[in-house]
Scaffold this active site. Structure first.
Site, PDB file in Angstrom:
ATOM      1  N   ASP A   1      28.822  72.681 -11.418  1.00  0.00           N
ATOM      2  CA  ASP A   1      28.871  72.576  -9.964  1.00  0.00           C
ATOM      3  C   ASP A   1      27.512  72.033  -9.548  1.00  0.00           C
ATOM      4  O   ASP A   1      26.487  72.426 -10.109  1.00  0.00           O
ATOM      5  CB  ASP A   1      29.086  73.973  -9.366  1.00  0.00           C
ATOM      6  CG  ASP A   1      29.287  73.899  -7.860  1.00  0.00           C
ATOM      7  OD1 ASP A   1      28.295  73.619  -7.153  1.00  0.00           O
ATOM      8  OD2 ASP A   1      30.417  74.116  -7.394  1.00  0.00           O
TER       9      ASP A   1
ATOM     10  N   THR B   1      21.464  62.129   3.303  1.00  0.00           N
ATOM     11  CA  THR B   1      21.430  63.582   3.416  1.00  0.00           C
ATOM     12  C   THR B   1      22.859  64.050   3.678  1.00  0.00           C
ATOM     13  O   THR B   1      23.636  63.346   4.328  1.00  0.00           O
ATOM     14  CB  THR B   1      20.451  64.017   4.536  1.00  0.00           C
ATOM     15  OG1 THR B   1      20.352  65.434   4.537  1.00  0.00           O
ATOM     16  CG2 THR B   1      20.897  63.556   5.919  1.00  0.00           C
TER      17      THR B   1
ATOM     18  N   THR C   1      33.735  68.595  -7.217  1.00  0.00           N
ATOM     19  CA  THR C   1      35.107  68.745  -6.736  1.00  0.00           C
ATOM     20  C   THR C   1      36.035  67.637  -7.208  1.00  0.00           C
ATOM     21  O   THR C   1      37.201  67.879  -7.502  1.00  0.00           O
ATOM     22  CB  THR C   1      35.102  68.749  -5.184  1.00  0.00           C
ATOM     23  OG1 THR C   1      34.205  69.764  -4.749  1.00  0.00           O
ATOM     24  CG2 THR C   1      36.480  69.037  -4.619  1.00  0.00           C
TER      25      THR C   1
END
Length: 344
Positions: free
Chosen positions: A61, A169, A17
């Protein structure tokens, strides 16, 4: 901790992004010309370091991340290792913890920082988190003390916190605060000042030559326990052709059914040479086999304890160790030993 002699930083864009722009026709996000990134952040000129940029030929991505791409990243860093003081990898947040974990195992005797970062909003957005993440990640990669890098490990910077990469995480798809490190404190926090936590930062000093391990095995799987998991499902998983290891996400501190079909299926798999790693599906805490009756049998049949390792680091470590062709006699011991600070 100041910056001396203008540290040289290599910035690698893999996708994600942070380097996206909205396509005006479709409204979908797509990668933009990475060279223009620096024009979009004039603030970077204020940093006392020189920045060179590289980009994947086809940025992806991070949902499409795979071991081949990890090797690609590792090779780029390896080829440029002596020319730069620090490395920043821009990466999509979805699989960033997996990549950070994998790279931590791939780089042995690392004595320079590799900082992964990204953003929840594209760099062109008004309210983007990309600028802060990128600027601070570069600043962290430039930190030196007496001419030596302060950070000498693979880490992940996001929303004011620097974490050990293989302890992280992803916990949120919407908040800027997208990551957590449930079992290990942040290495640094960015507020008015950039505060490094000396207790947490890796103090392993090495004069050994950097080794980059590029053999990773993908003959692995992750199986999450759930009430209702039955014999036919478990047997099907354990009979996957070429399966060499499986990460079992168990309950609580490492508990699983004590039913015979369950234990026998695992026992048979372990006898046939498949490694079974026990990790907890809780977001924090540790596996402690033998604490409850429901995990005593697992210990007996040779299940490997992941202790307080994350699932992401467990699967990366499994891929790495399988690629190392370690003898079955010592595999369990090595897996249960902290190699890069990934478990306590």
């Amino acid at each position: 901790m100041g910056m001396q002699n203008n540290p040289k930083i290599l910035l690698l864009y893999t996708g994600g992004t942070i380097g996206m722009m909205k396509d005006f026709e479709t409204g979908a996000l797509k990668a933009f010309n990475f060279k223009k990134l620096l024009q979009r952040i004039p603030e970077l000129k204020q940093l006392d370091c020189s920045i060179e940029t590289l980009s994947f030929v086809n940025p992806i991505d991070s949902s499409n991340m795979n071991p081949e791409r990890w090797v690609e990243m590792a090779e780029i860093i390896e080829q440029n290792y002596t020319h730069f003081d620090g490395f920043v990898i821009l990466h999509g947040s979805d699989t960033m913890s997996y990549s950070a974990s994998a790279l931590s195992f791939m780089f042995e005797n690392l004595n320079k920082p590799i900082v992964l970062t990204g953003s929840q909003l594209p760099i062109g957005d008004l309210r983007t988190d990309a600028k802060e993440n990128l600027i601070t990640a570069i600043q962290i990669a430039s930190l030196q003390h007496k001419g030596k890098p302060v950070i000498r490990e693979v880490c992940l910077y996001f929303e004011y916190k620097l974490y050990r990469g293989n302890r992280t995480t992803k916990i949120n798809a919407e908040h800027f605060n997208a990551f957590s490190s449930p079992n290990f404190p942040p290495l640094a926090e960015s507020g008015v000042h950039l505060k490094v936590n000396p207790e947490a930062v890796s103090s392993v000093k090495t004069v050994k030559k950097l080794q980059v391990h590029k053999e990773l095995s993908s003959d692995v799987a992750i199986l999450k326990m759930f009430p209702g998991l039955n014999a036919s499902i478990l047997t099907a998983w354990l009979n996957i052709p070429n399966l060499k290891g499986i990460v079992l996400e168990t309950y609580g501190s490492g508990n699983a059914p004590t039913e015979l079909w369950f234990i026998n299926a695992l026992k048979k798999a372990i006898k046939s040479g498949i490694y079974v790693i026990n990790v907890t599906q809780c977001s924090g805490g540790s596996v402690n086999m033998g604490q409850y009756e429901t995990s005593t049998t697992l210990k007996k049949i040779g299940v490997i304890s992941g202790k307080d390792i994350t699932t992401e680091a467990a699967i990366a470590k499994l891929m790495y160790l399988l690629g190392q062709n370690i003898s079955p006699k010592v595999f369990k011991t090595i897996f249960e030993t902290s190699l890069r600070g990934e478990l306590s």
